[in-house]
Motif scaffolding. Structure first.
Motif, PDB file in Angstrom:
ATOM      1  N   GLY A 243      54.174  21.080   3.680  1.00  0.00           N
ATOM      2  CA  GLY A 243      53.731  22.425   3.995  1.00  0.00           C
ATOM      3  C   GLY A 243      53.943  22.806   5.450  1.00  0.00           C
ATOM      4  N   HIS A 244      53.040  23.652   5.963  1.00  0.00           N
ATOM      5  CA  HIS A 244      53.183  24.128   7.339  1.00  0.00           C
ATOM      6  C   HIS A 244      52.956  23.000   8.343  1.00  0.00           C
ATOM      7  CE1 HIS A 244      53.827  28.286   6.304  1.00  0.00           C
ATOM      8  NE2 HIS A 244      52.781  28.267   5.498  1.00  0.00           N
ATOM      9  N   ASN A 245      52.254  21.961   7.935  1.00  0.00           N
ATOM     10  CA  ASN A 245      52.090  20.791   8.787  1.00  0.00           C
ATOM     11  C   ASN A 245      53.442  20.123   9.042  1.00  0.00           C
ATOM     12  OD1 ASN A 245      50.438  18.857  10.203  1.00  0.00           O
ATOM     13  ND2 ASN A 245      50.706  17.461   8.483  1.00  0.00           N
ATOM     14  N   GLY A 246      54.234  19.964   7.967  1.00  0.00           N
ATOM     15  CA  GLY A 246      55.578  19.414   8.111  1.00  0.00           C
ATOM     16  C   GLY A 246      56.497  20.342   8.878  1.00  0.00           C
ATOM     17  N   GLU A 247      56.307  21.653   8.690  1.00  0.00           N
ATOM     18  CA  GLU A 247      57.137  22.624   9.402  1.00  0.00           C
ATOM     19  C   GLU A 247      56.920  22.527  10.908  1.00  0.00           C
ATOM     20  OE1 GLU A 247      58.376  27.347   9.013  1.00  0.00           O
ATOM     21  OE2 GLU A 247      56.469  26.668   8.178  1.00  0.00           O
ATOM     22  N   LEU A 248      55.682  22.340  11.311  1.00  0.00           N
ATOM     23  CA  LEU A 248      55.370  22.201  12.732  1.00  0.00           C
ATOM     24  C   LEU A 248      56.065  20.984  13.324  1.00  0.00           C
ATOM     25  CD1 LEU A 248      53.682  23.052  15.220  1.00  0.00           C
ATOM     26  CD2 LEU A 248      51.842  21.599  14.323  1.00  0.00           C
ATOM     27  N   ALA A 249      55.984  19.843  12.625  1.00  0.00           N
ATOM     28  CA  ALA A 249      56.616  18.623  13.127  1.00  0.00           C
ATOM     29  C   ALA A 249      58.133  18.749  13.162  1.00  0.00           C
ATOM     30  CB  ALA A 249      56.203  17.435  12.256  1.00  0.00           C
ATOM     31  N   LEU A 250      58.706  19.380  12.141  1.00  0.00           N
ATOM     32  CA  LEU A 250      60.161  19.509  12.089  1.00  0.00           C
ATOM     33  C   LEU A 250      60.655  20.475  13.162  1.00  0.00           C
ATOM     34  CD1 LEU A 250      62.560  18.414  10.580  1.00  0.00           C
ATOM     35  CD2 LEU A 250      62.276  20.202   8.857  1.00  0.00           C
ATOM     36  N   ASP A 251      59.885  21.494  13.452  1.00  0.00           N
ATOM     37  CA  ASP A 251      60.262  22.423  14.525  1.00  0.00           C
ATOM     38  C   ASP A 251      60.320  21.692  15.870  1.00  0.00           C
ATOM     39  OD1 ASP A 251      60.783  24.967  15.780  1.00  0.00           O
ATOM     40  OD2 ASP A 251      58.694  24.969  16.428  1.00  0.00           O
ATOM     41  N   ARG A 252      59.348  20.829  16.111  1.00  0.00           N
ATOM     42  CA  ARG A 252      59.355  20.075  17.371  1.00  0.00           C
ATOM     43  C   ARG A 252      60.560  19.144  17.450  1.00  0.00           C
ATOM     44  NH1 ARG A 252      52.903  18.517  17.252  1.00  0.00           N
ATOM     45  NH2 ARG A 252      52.120  20.512  18.088  1.00  0.00           N
ATOM     46  N   ALA A 253      60.850  18.460  16.352  1.00  0.00           N
ATOM     47  CA  ALA A 253      61.971  17.525  16.345  1.00  0.00           C
ATOM     48  C   ALA A 253      63.312  18.242  16.457  1.00  0.00           C
ATOM     49  CB  ALA A 253      61.931  16.674  15.075  1.00  0.00           C
ATOM     50  N   ALA A 254      63.352  19.505  16.020  1.00  0.00           N
ATOM     51  CA  ALA A 254      64.609  20.255  15.992  1.00  0.00           C
ATOM     52  C   ALA A 254      64.840  21.103  17.230  1.00  0.00           C
ATOM     53  CB  ALA A 254      64.640  21.148  14.749  1.00  0.00           C
TER      54      ALA A 254
ATOM     55  N   ALA B 205      54.034  12.358  11.600  1.00  0.00           N
ATOM     56  CA  ALA B 205      54.758  11.175  12.082  1.00  0.00           C
ATOM     57  C   ALA B 205      55.929  10.841  11.159  1.00  0.00           C
ATOM     58  CB  ALA B 205      53.807   9.982  12.189  1.00  0.00           C
ATOM     59  N   ILE B 206      55.734  10.984   9.851  1.00  0.00           N
ATOM     60  CA  ILE B 206      56.817  10.706   8.898  1.00  0.00           C
ATOM     61  C   ILE B 206      57.990  11.644   9.145  1.00  0.00           C
ATOM     62  CG2 ILE B 206      57.463  10.939   6.466  1.00  0.00           C
ATOM     63  CD1 ILE B 206      54.707   9.793   5.751  1.00  0.00           C
ATOM     64  N   VAL B 207      57.703  12.936   9.301  1.00  0.00           N
ATOM     65  CA  VAL B 207      58.779  13.910   9.528  1.00  0.00           C
ATOM     66  C   VAL B 207      59.510  13.598  10.834  1.00  0.00           C
ATOM     67  CG1 VAL B 207      59.259  16.328  10.040  1.00  0.00           C
ATOM     68  CG2 VAL B 207      57.720  15.735   8.152  1.00  0.00           C
ATOM     69  N   THR B 208      58.765  13.340  11.879  1.00  0.00           N
ATOM     70  CA  THR B 208      59.374  13.036  13.180  1.00  0.00           C
ATOM     71  C   THR B 208      60.233  11.776  13.103  1.00  0.00           C
ATOM     72  OG1 THR B 208      57.479  14.047  14.300  1.00  0.00           O
ATOM     73  CG2 THR B 208      58.890  12.594  15.610  1.00  0.00           C
ATOM     74  N   ASP B 209      59.702  10.740  12.465  1.00  0.00           N
ATOM     75  CA  ASP B 209      60.455   9.483  12.322  1.00  0.00           C
ATOM     76  C   ASP B 209      61.719   9.685  11.503  1.00  0.00           C
ATOM     77  OD1 ASP B 209      58.476   8.213  13.741  1.00  0.00           O
ATOM     78  OD2 ASP B 209      57.572   7.209  12.011  1.00  0.00           O
TER      79      ASP B 209
END
Length: 425
Positions: A115-126, A366-370
């Motif tokens: 969800g939006h939690n994953g979107e936040l992490a992916l935005d940071r990584a991207a 952490a999973i998304v970032t990793d």
């Protein structure tokens, strides 16, 4: 052969050849369906839509109430319900119903796992490749990533153009019809996809959404605010009797004012009181069959209330057949928007605001970032076969990172966990 047009007379005149045009022209299609019926079918049969069954809506897919009788909504069920709401509201206003439904079905396709939690992490990584935004990813998926149509000739020869939806179809998905720029948190297109964006938005007023996109957006708000509330009541996470306590009421209204509506808490309190006074508001829910039936009537009543408010306001200003695309705007009364905000706040306070979820959310981020880091380190071999040619064709580090982000965004919640475990060995 040309798509057959089957719409009311005013709609036939309203949608022109440019609205039904596709980025890459197609020939040889069987006669019998309109261009927008074909758009709807392409989205409905896409793998991207099926993947939404495994993506978080409010709670994790598979998380059920203790009795195990009801499964909470996922992104897929939300999209299907949004499609039904949008189809009826759009049709009532004179829009093509298949066009609006296709946009509703497609609006969440680009959302990542968790969800939006994953979107936040992916935005940071991207950030090195321009960030991540679920709505921009939806356009990218529809016009590039989803395997359906390839350009065989011309400047796009050899390239995938995704589902190759009509111009009006892609435009109806554009909730935020502008690229990323300073001071803007939400946007609808990445820099890499500006070419198709420019084609979609040809002759469109800058920054203005089509009526169909506005109907999609309000249908989305209505669907998730009402259905998430229903799920929360059924699961026992919202005890409606607690709303009578001053502290509980104040917390909900403060959240609504802070997150969902720029309105005074007093005005939001009036919106809550209006909802509490409706004849269909659920009282004393005990999960009995009769109580479940009353709760479904609550859902129907709330959807009808919010949609009819917009329909009547729009028709009162623009007339009974407002027109399509840029001939009219969807007008939603302030009272309806505040009631919708209160419903969102109820779920946010009692479900998404639970303290026991914070550890889970931290692990998910952490999973998304990793995954971004591990896939980038192992690319191209670690990538899905469909994405390896894109990675090899990329000529900058940013372009290569965008391909990695494409893969992570496509994963379901379970697939992200499994892939993370496999790569972390």
């Amino acid at each position: 052969m040309a798509d057959r047009i089957r719409m009311p007379a005013h709609a036939q005149a309203a949608y022109d050849d440019a609205d039904r045009e596709r980025w890459v022209p197609e020939t040889g299609k069987r006669v019998g369906r309109t261009a927008f019926e074909r758009d709807r079918a392409r989205v409905l049969h896409s793998a991207a839509l099926r993947r939404l069954a495994g993506k978080t809506q409010v709670v994790e897919p598979g998380e059920s109430p203790p009795d195990g009788r009801q499964v909470p909504r996922t992104r897929l069920t939300h999209s299907l319900e949004c499609g039904q709401i949008g189809r009826e509201l759009g049709q009532a206003l004179g829009c093509d119903p298949d066009l609006v439904e296709a946009a509703c079905l497609a609006h969440d396709l680009g959302h990542p796992p968790f969800g939006h939690n994953g979107e936040l992490a992916l935005d940071r990584a991207a950030q090195p490749c321009g960030g991540f935004e679920g709505n921009a990813q939806s356009l990218r998926l529809l016009s590039r990533l989803e395997p359906k149509t390839f350009a065989e000739t011309g400047p796009l020869a050899g390239r995938s153009v995704g589902l190759n939806l009509t111009r009006a179809g892609l435009d109806a998905v554009l909730k935020y019809p502008w690229p990323r720029h300073e001071g803007v948190r939400t946007y609808g297109v990445y820099e890499e996809d500006l070419e198709v964006f420019a084609w979609v938005r040809r002759d469109a007023p800058e920054g203005r959404r089509s009526l169909e996109a506005q109907v999609m957006d309000w249908s989305d708000d209505v669907a998730y605010s009402v259905h998430d509330f229903e799920d929360a009541v059924y699961s026992g996470r919202i005890d409606l009797d607690r709303l009578g306590a001053p502290g509980e009421r104040a917390a909900v209204l403060a959240l609504a004012a802070d997150r969902y509506a720029l309105a005074p808490e007093g005005e939001l309190g009036e919106a809550l009181d209006r909802l509490l006074a409706t004849e269909f508001w659920p009282k004393g829910f005990d999960a009995s069959r009769r109580a479940q039936a009353r709760l479904k009537n609550t859902t129907s009543g709330l959807i009808g209330r919010l949609c009819l408010a917009a329909e009547r306001e729009t028709a009162a200003f623009f007339g009974p057949t407002p027109g399509v695309r840029y001939a009219a705007d969807l007008l939603v009364p302030r009272a309806a928007r505040l009631e919708c905000a209160v419903l969102k706040a109820l779920t946010a306070h009692y479900v998404m605001g639970r303290a026991d979820l914070e550890d889970l959310r931290t692990r998910q981020r952490a999973i998304v970032t990793d995954l971004v880091a591990m896939l980038a380190a192992g690319a191209p071999d670690a990538l899905d076969p469909a994405l390896r040619p894109d990675y090899l064709a990329a000529d900058t580090d940013a372009a290569r990172l965008r391909v990695v982000v494409d893969q992570v965004a496509s994963l379901t919640d379970d697939a992200a966990v499994i892939l993370h475990r496999a790569l972390d060995r």
